[in-house]
Design a protein around this motif. Sequence first.
Motif, mmCIF file in Angstrom:
data_model
loop_
_atom_site.group_PDB
_atom_site.id
_atom_site.type_symbol
_atom_site.label_atom_id
_atom_site.label_comp_id
_atom_site.label_asym_id
_atom_site.label_seq_id
_atom_site.Cartn_x
_atom_site.Cartn_y
_atom_site.Cartn_z
ATOM 1 N N UNK A 130 47.237 -10.599 133.309
ATOM 2 C CA UNK A 130 48.141 -10.745 132.163
ATOM 3 C C UNK A 130 47.340 -10.998 130.888
ATOM 4 N N UNK A 131 47.788 -10.438 129.792
ATOM 5 C CA UNK A 131 47.192 -10.680 128.474
ATOM 6 C C UNK A 131 48.294 -11.198 127.563
ATOM 7 N N UNK A 132 48.089 -12.389 127.019
ATOM 8 C CA UNK A 132 49.080 -13.014 126.142
ATOM 9 C C UNK A 132 48.471 -13.184 124.765
ATOM 10 N N UNK A 133 49.193 -12.729 123.759
ATOM 11 C CA UNK A 133 48.706 -12.840 122.391
ATOM 12 C C UNK A 133 49.764 -13.406 121.466
ATOM 13 N N UNK A 134 49.379 -13.716 120.236
ATOM 14 C CA UNK A 134 50.317 -14.184 119.226
ATOM 15 C C UNK A 134 50.303 -13.194 118.080
ATOM 16 N N UNK A 135 51.468 -12.749 117.675
ATOM 17 C CA UNK A 135 51.627 -11.779 116.607
ATOM 18 C C UNK A 135 52.352 -12.417 115.437
ATOM 19 N N UNK A 136 52.097 -11.916 114.250
ATOM 20 C CA UNK A 136 52.792 -12.394 113.066
ATOM 21 C C UNK A 136 52.225 -11.740 111.829
ATOM 22 N N UNK A 137 52.916 -11.873 110.710
ATOM 23 C CA UNK A 137 52.401 -11.337 109.454
ATOM 24 C C UNK A 137 51.170 -12.140 109.048
ATOM 25 N N UNK A 138 50.386 -11.569 108.150
ATOM 26 C CA UNK A 138 49.155 -12.231 107.706
ATOM 27 C C UNK A 138 49.501 -13.289 106.661
ATOM 28 N N UNK A 139 49.969 -14.430 107.141
ATOM 29 C CA UNK A 139 50.386 -15.530 106.263
ATOM 30 C C UNK A 139 49.910 -16.830 106.895
ATOM 31 N N UNK A 140 48.974 -17.510 106.237
ATOM 32 C CA UNK A 140 48.373 -18.703 106.816
ATOM 33 C C UNK A 140 49.346 -19.868 106.964
ATOM 34 N N UNK A 141 50.495 -19.781 106.336
ATOM 35 C CA UNK A 141 51.470 -20.862 106.481
ATOM 36 C C UNK A 141 52.010 -20.953 107.913
ATOM 37 N N UNK A 142 51.905 -19.859 108.674
ATOM 38 C CA UNK A 142 52.384 -19.894 110.062
ATOM 39 C C UNK A 142 51.494 -20.787 110.921
ATOM 40 N N UNK A 143 50.168 -20.537 111.003
ATOM 41 C CA UNK A 143 49.340 -21.445 111.810
ATOM 42 C C UNK A 143 49.229 -22.849 111.228
ATOM 43 N N UNK A 144 49.291 -22.983 109.900
ATOM 44 C CA UNK A 144 49.253 -24.312 109.296
ATOM 45 C C UNK A 144 50.458 -25.124 109.760
#
Length: 382
Positions: free
Chosen positions: A252-266
């Motif tokens: 299995x390969x699990x990843x995280x997707x999202x727009x390029x906006x640092x407020x998400x990981x912050x």
Amino acid sequence: MFSSAAILGSTGSIGVNTLDVLEKLNIPIKALAAGKNVRAMELQVRRFKPVIAAMADEASAAELKSLVSDTETRVLAGKEGVLEAASCEAEICVNAIVGFAGLLPTIAAIGHSKRIALANKETLVCAGDIVLKKASESGSEIIPVDSEHSAIFQALQGSHRSEVLKILLTASGGPFFGKSREELSAVTVSEALDHPNWKMGAKITVDSSTMMNKGLEFIEAMRLFGVAPEQIEIIIHRESIIHSMVEFCDGSVIGQLGVADMRIPIQYAITYPQRIVSKVNKLDLFKIGKLTFFRPDFETFECIPLAIEAAKIGSGACTALNGANEVAVEYFLLGKLPFLGIAETVRSVLHSIHFGKNNSLEDIIEIDSAAREAARSYIERR
């Protein structure tokens, strides 16, 4: 939810985004620390009313103190001021200081058992074993803010480290993807600062263009997630939609997707283990259309194999690599070193100074100083 926060590096891109996140979460600011951008700090002091505002040097602090004398904020100066900001009563400390200068503030925050939302990768690159041991002893949490390490952290939730086969560390490829060494020989500062996907500070943007940033992230991932160098694979992903992935032993390969906006990981680093509604743009896969993947060109972008070499040697080599790179980037930004001279300088320092595999904090500080001196000497002789 945390009742208060401190932000180190508050006037940089990560710091500004963090303030936006904290404001929307209604988390009060206890302390701010920054470099020399006095005007930006004045605006932050007036808007967020911190107890402490620390500037990197006496002159900047004196100017800020005069500008905000009508407020109740206490203005501090220099390294001691930044360390006091890191040690304040805030429950969470977001460390977005750029470079080796962020190491001691991280350790100061750990000493007060805070959660540390860590955007300063050099903390773990240079002293990962020491920092993680201190955090374990104090009960301090370290949650990564870098989009790649946040993605890996999220992908690992609910799994055991023994189940991890490989970390797939994604990279945008920077502004010079597909270029030859000959084409890179004439790169200008403005070209290196023109990143295709992310808006970042000058130093990290240059690191992205040389791909040293990915080399440092390689070392950071190795330390943070307890994997061997052979378990990390760098993948060029131009769209910056998949922020990294983890391959498990069952395939299995699990990843995280999202727009390029640092407020998400912050925000995730602040609210973990909860997820809170945010107002960032949502990912539209139909609009994106396709996702592409390429192998990195290690011959053209020498900083990656140099970082992997350092990772295999140990903390001393990683510290030397980082110190030499910081000096080389500084000279490049001043127009005193050609673009390809950055990797050339790092290689020279990495292969010329001596360091041990197991280093104390004092040893690491000495190696950093020696690497910087060696880098300056090499650049001035070339």
